[in-house]
Scaffold this motif. Sequence first.
Motif, short mmCIF file in Angstrom:
data_model
loop_
_atom_site.label_atom_id
_atom_site.label_comp_id
_atom_site.label_asym_id
_atom_site.label_seq_id
_atom_site.Cartn_x
_atom_site.Cartn_y
_atom_site.Cartn_z
N THR A 64 0.55 -1.16 -0.01
CA THR A 64 -0.05 0.06 0.14
C THR A 64 0.99 1.43 -0.05
O THR A 64 0.55 2.27 -0.83
N ASN A 65 1.87 1.43 0.92
CA ASN A 65 2.56 2.50 1.02
C ASN A 65 3.50 2.73 -0.37
O ASN A 65 4.00 3.64 -0.69
N SER A 66 4.19 1.39 -0.68
CA SER A 66 5.06 1.50 -1.83
C SER A 66 4.00 2.08 -3.13
O SER A 66 4.63 3.10 -4.03
N LYS A 67 2.90 1.71 -3.14
CA LYS A 67 1.97 2.10 -4.34
C LYS A 67 1.92 3.59 -4.22
O LYS A 67 1.76 4.70 -5.14
N SER A 68 1.70 4.18 -2.96
CA SER A 68 1.50 5.78 -2.61
C SER A 68 2.55 6.26 -3.20
O SER A 68 2.55 7.72 -3.71
N ILE A 69 3.86 5.80 -2.71
CA ILE A 69 4.95 6.82 -3.19
C ILE A 69 5.32 6.72 -4.79
O ILE A 69 5.49 7.73 -5.20
N ALA A 70 4.78 5.66 -5.22
CA ALA A 70 4.92 5.57 -6.78
C ALA A 70 3.86 6.30 -7.49
O ALA A 70 4.14 7.12 -8.55
N LYS A 71 2.75 6.68 -6.79
CA LYS A 71 1.79 7.29 -7.38
C LYS A 71 2.41 9.04 -7.45
O LYS A 71 1.91 9.79 -8.20
N PRO A 84 10.24 14.16 -0.67
CA PRO A 84 9.51 13.90 0.63
C PRO A 84 8.11 13.50 0.48
O PRO A 84 7.69 13.15 -0.43
N ILE A 85 7.94 12.70 1.64
CA ILE A 85 6.65 12.18 2.01
C ILE A 85 6.13 12.51 3.32
O ILE A 85 6.83 12.87 4.00
N THR A 86 4.77 12.58 3.42
CA THR A 86 4.02 12.75 4.69
C THR A 86 3.49 11.81 5.18
O THR A 86 2.54 11.01 4.65
N LEU A 87 3.70 11.23 6.33
CA LEU A 87 3.37 9.90 7.00
C LEU A 87 2.24 10.53 8.21
O LEU A 87 2.47 11.49 8.55
N PHE A 88 1.15 9.56 8.12
CA PHE A 88 0.30 9.63 9.01
C PHE A 88 -0.32 8.51 9.60
O PHE A 88 -0.25 7.32 9.26
N ALA A 89 -0.73 8.47 10.86
CA ALA A 89 -1.13 7.23 11.54
C ALA A 89 -2.65 6.88 11.03
O ALA A 89 -3.52 7.68 11.08
N SER A 90 -2.79 5.86 11.00
CA SER A 90 -4.10 5.26 10.40
C SER A 90 -4.44 3.84 11.10
O SER A 90 -3.76 3.50 12.01
N THR A 91 -5.43 3.13 10.41
CA THR A 91 -5.53 1.86 11.02
C THR A 91 -6.22 0.97 9.89
O THR A 91 -6.48 1.38 8.74
#
Length: 162
Positions: A64-71, A84-91
Motif C-alpha cells: 500500500t505505501n509503496s504504491k502511494s509513493i509510486a503515485k 519528501p513524503i508525509t506520514l500519518f497514523a491510520s488503522t
Amino acid sequence: MSKTHWKRLINPDYIGAYSLEEGQDLTVVIESVRRDVVTGTGGKKEECTIAYLKGQKPFILNNTNSKSIAKLYGPYIEDWSGKPITLFASTTKLAGDTVECLRIRPVVAKRQKQGISDERLTAAIAKIKAGEYSIEKLRTQFALTRDQQEWLNAETTAAVQT
C-alpha cells in the motif's frame, strides 16, 4: 506531557504509527530504498522493502505505501531518493483485528518556510522602510514568530505614519 506508546519498546528500530503524536503528520525525506532482512518478534527473519529516511528511523514499506509513493514519484525506487513524503497514523484490518499503521498522504508535502533571525529581520525592516523590499515578500519567504510579526507591524506602521 508526551507519553510513550508501548510499541516503541517492542520495535525500536523502525518508525511506525506509534512514533507519531496523536493527530500529527510527519514529513520526511527518503534517502534510499532497498531490500533488507528484518528481524521481527520471536526472532523471525523476513526480507522487506525498507525506506531509509533522513533524520528518522527506517520505514518498512508494504504494498500500500509503496504504491502511494509510486503515485507521487513514479514506479522506480531510484527516483524516490531525496523526495519528501508525509506520514500519518491510520488503522487497517489484519487477521480480523483493527491495527495501527502508517500511511502516506497522497500529495507532495509543501516545503515549510524557514524562520528568520532577529538580526536578519532588522535588516529586512530597514530595506522595507527604504522601499527596497516588501512586507509581502518577507511573509512569503519566512515564517515569522508572533513577536516578530508584532515587531514588523509596529516598525512598518510607525514608518508609514511619519
